[in-house]
Write a protein that holds these residues in place. Structure first.
Motif, PDB file in Angstrom:
ATOM      1  N   ILE A  56       0.813  -1.218   0.000  1.00  0.00           N
ATOM      2  CA  ILE A  56       0.000   0.000   0.000  1.00  0.00           C
ATOM      3  C   ILE A  56       0.849   1.272   0.000  1.00  0.00           C
ATOM      4  N   ASN A  57       2.160   1.095   0.219  1.00  0.00           N
ATOM      5  CA  ASN A  57       3.031   2.262   0.194  1.00  0.00           C
ATOM      6  C   ASN A  57       4.474   1.811  -0.015  1.00  0.00           C
ATOM      7  N   LEU A  58       5.227   2.598  -0.763  1.00  0.00           N
ATOM      8  CA  LEU A  58       6.658   2.375  -0.961  1.00  0.00           C
ATOM      9  C   LEU A  58       7.398   3.660  -0.662  1.00  0.00           C
ATOM     10  N   ARG A  59       8.523   3.564   0.029  1.00  0.00           N
ATOM     11  CA  ARG A  59       9.292   4.766   0.324  1.00  0.00           C
ATOM     12  C   ARG A  59      10.758   4.439   0.494  1.00  0.00           C
TER      13      ARG A  59
ATOM     14  N   ARG B  62      14.770   0.584   0.790  1.00  0.00           N
ATOM     15  CA  ARG B  62      13.454   0.671   0.189  1.00  0.00           C
ATOM     16  C   ARG B  62      12.509  -0.111   1.084  1.00  0.00           C
ATOM     17  N   ILE B  63      11.509   0.573   1.597  1.00  0.00           N
ATOM     18  CA  ILE B  63      10.586  -0.031   2.554  1.00  0.00           C
ATOM     19  C   ILE B  63       9.182  -0.067   1.954  1.00  0.00           C
ATOM     20  N   ALA B  64       8.580  -1.245   1.962  1.00  0.00           N
ATOM     21  CA  ALA B  64       7.188  -1.415   1.532  1.00  0.00           C
ATOM     22  C   ALA B  64       6.318  -1.625   2.764  1.00  0.00           C
ATOM     23  N   THR B  65       5.193  -0.934   2.811  1.00  0.00           N
ATOM     24  CA  THR B  65       4.204  -1.155   3.860  1.00  0.00           C
ATOM     25  C   THR B  65       3.074  -1.982   3.276  1.00  0.00           C
TER      26      THR B  65
ATOM     27  N   ILE C 243      14.874  -6.436  -3.630  1.00  0.00           N
ATOM     28  CA  ILE C 243      13.898  -7.009  -4.559  1.00  0.00           C
ATOM     29  C   ILE C 243      13.954  -6.235  -5.881  1.00  0.00           C
ATOM     30  N   PRO C 244      13.985  -6.922  -7.019  1.00  0.00           N
ATOM     31  CA  PRO C 244      13.982  -6.212  -8.308  1.00  0.00           C
ATOM     32  C   PRO C 244      12.823  -5.232  -8.409  1.00  0.00           C
ATOM     33  N   THR C 245      13.112  -4.070  -8.951  1.00  0.00           N
ATOM     34  CA  THR C 245      12.132  -2.979  -8.929  1.00  0.00           C
ATOM     35  C   THR C 245      10.865  -3.294  -9.703  1.00  0.00           C
ATOM     36  N   GLU C 246      10.926  -4.190 -10.698  1.00  0.00           N
ATOM     37  CA  GLU C 246       9.717  -4.472 -11.465  1.00  0.00           C
ATOM     38  C   GLU C 246       8.626  -5.133 -10.633  1.00  0.00           C
ATOM     39  N   HIS C 247       8.991  -5.682  -9.462  1.00  0.00           N
ATOM     40  CA  HIS C 247       8.000  -6.291  -8.582  1.00  0.00           C
ATOM     41  C   HIS C 247       7.462  -5.308  -7.546  1.00  0.00           C
ATOM     42  N   LEU C 248       8.004  -4.104  -7.524  1.00  0.00           N
ATOM     43  CA  LEU C 248       7.677  -3.152  -6.463  1.00  0.00           C
ATOM     44  C   LEU C 248       6.792  -2.040  -7.005  1.00  0.00           C
ATOM     45  N   VAL C 249       5.505  -2.316  -6.989  1.00  0.00           N
ATOM     46  CA  VAL C 249       4.521  -1.308  -7.388  1.00  0.00           C
ATOM     47  C   VAL C 249       3.400  -1.320  -6.364  1.00  0.00           C
ATOM     48  N   ARG C 250       2.796  -0.201  -6.170  1.00  0.00           N
ATOM     49  CA  ARG C 250       1.662  -0.135  -5.256  1.00  0.00           C
ATOM     50  C   ARG C 250       0.553  -1.042  -5.780  1.00  0.00           C
ATOM     51  N   GLY C 251       0.050  -1.913  -4.925  1.00  0.00           N
ATOM     52  CA  GLY C 251      -0.962  -2.870  -5.329  1.00  0.00           C
ATOM     53  C   GLY C 251      -0.437  -4.260  -5.603  1.00  0.00           C
ATOM     54  N   ALA C 252       0.893  -4.429  -5.663  1.00  0.00           N
ATOM     55  CA  ALA C 252       1.445  -5.766  -5.869  1.00  0.00           C
ATOM     56  C   ALA C 252       1.149  -6.640  -4.652  1.00  0.00           C
TER      57      ALA C 252
END
Length: 385
Positions: free
Chosen positions: A260-263, A284-287, A337-346
């Motif tokens: 739901i969030n990347l920062r 790079r932190i994903a919530t 983690i490769p950036t192509e997997h890091l999108v909001r909603g993944a």
């Protein structure tokens, strides 16, 4: 609780299904396969039953019960008469035992819904016999004997006295004689042999009744522990019945959360409550949208003093949790983690094929039983069949 019957979404692409809750998929095909595997482990003449107490270990007794019946299970165990009534509505032809025994004054309830109490004391035997005689009926039950657990169950001496009494079991059809292993998940524990020896003494008093001693782990102790009926529980739902060996069971519960969030967090900054975890590099932190309100135990988080927390799986890679688990969310370190997997909603696998229920329970310093039973009510649930 949100319940749908959609297919499992793609592991790296978010599919809009029902709002923003994390997704819990219960794989009923895997559940049936697990029962069939265990059924194949027991000898000829031994029945494999199914324990579906606590709403099938948190996964849904109605759905699990139907799937297990389709697989071939005909004997079921629950803990409470209320659970038995729910299951009876789904499985009118099943044999249903109530593990916690005959609750005082509820005899009519058991009779009306064809539920068989697991009688664990002489008082329960007397009450069930008295009710059966008053109804002029022969009513089924199991007799539970204590061989070392010291929770429920009658003594070995009670087995002898019941067998010797001409009246004690009047009106009762003894459909099962059972006990429960305390240390079956530790195969070399001397308690297993001690309980087996005591149970064999009890069995001598009831030569015509079915006998049952083994739970999930007990099945793997060998044929001499299997008797006429085994009672698997956690193994049906994917837990490892023999913890020191590779798990032969398929995962049944799959939890997926959503980014739901990347920062980007600079080196030396903290993440989450209590500033318990500080970055040692630019990170790079994903919530993600799951927390302890969903049953993700706070102990699976981590801190600088205890960095060994749980991990999740995304895009073919593992990523560690970072900091404390909050009520509704938790942070994940996705720096590697490769950036192509890091999108909001993944979507991210929190538990399932790559992060097993046993692994997650280990990080929570608990057992898979508690973890499954603690799954929250707000997941979007999918029953995959």
């Amino acid at each position: 609780m949100h319940v749908t019957h959609t297919a499992t979404p793609s592991p790296n692409r978010f599919s809009i299904i029902a709002g923003g809750a994390a997704q819990l998929t219960i794989d009923l095909t895997a559940l049936r396969a697990n029962w069939c595997y265990l059924n194949g482990r027991v000898g000829d003449g031994c029945t494999c039953s199914a324990v579906v107490k606590a709403s099938a270990y948190g996964l849904g007794a109605a759905e699990a019960g139907r799937a297990l019946f389709e697989a071939g299970a005909r004997v079921f165990f629950v803990a409470l008469p209320e659970e038995g009534i729910e299951l009876r509505a789904e499985l009118p032809l099943a044999e249903i035992f109530i593990l916690n025994g005959l609750f005082h004054g509820r005899e009519q309830l058991y009779r009306d819904f064809n539920l068989k109490p697991v009688l664990g004391s002489l008082e329960e035997v007397a009450d069930w016999s008295s009710f059966a005689r008053a109804e002029n009926q022969q009513l089924g039950a199991a007799l539970h004997f204590d061989t070392g657990m010291h929770r429920l169950g009658m003594a070995v001496s009670d087995a002898i006295s019941l067998n010797a009494s001409a009246r004690a079991l009047t009106g009762i059809s003894v459909d099962l004689v059972m006990s429960h292993l305390a240390c079956a998940d530790t195969p070399d524990h001397p308690m297993n042999r001690k309980q087996l020896k005591r149970f064999l003494r009890i069995c001598e008093q009831f030569p015509d009744a079915r006998k049952s001693l083994s739970n999930s782990a007990g099945i793997f102790l060998g044929p001499e522990f299997q008797f006429d009926l085994v009672r698997p529980g956690i193994a049906l739902y994917g837990g490892n019945p023999a913890p020191d060996t590779p798990n032969p069971m398929l995962p049944v519960a799959h939890i997926r959360a959503e980014i739901i969030n990347l920062r980007d967090v600079p080196s030396g900054d903290s993440v989450g409550y209590g500033a318990s975890r500080v970055t040692s590099r630019k990170s790079r932190i994903a919530t993600i949208n799951i927390g302890y309100a969903d049953g993700l135990h706070r102990l699976v988080g981590n801190s600088d003093s205890n960095p060994n927390g749980a991990r999740v799986f995304i895009g073919g890679h593992f990523a560690p949790l970072f900091g404390r688990v909050s009520m509704d969310m938790v942070a994940v370190d996705v720096t590697d983690i490769p950036t192509e997997h890091l999108v909001r909603g993944a979507t991210i696998e929190v538990m399932g094929a790559h992060v097993s229920v046993d692994e997650l329970a280990n990080f929570a310093q608990t057992i898979p039983y508690e973890l499954l039973c603690s799954l929250g009510a707000r997941y979007t649930r999918h029953y995959k069949s």
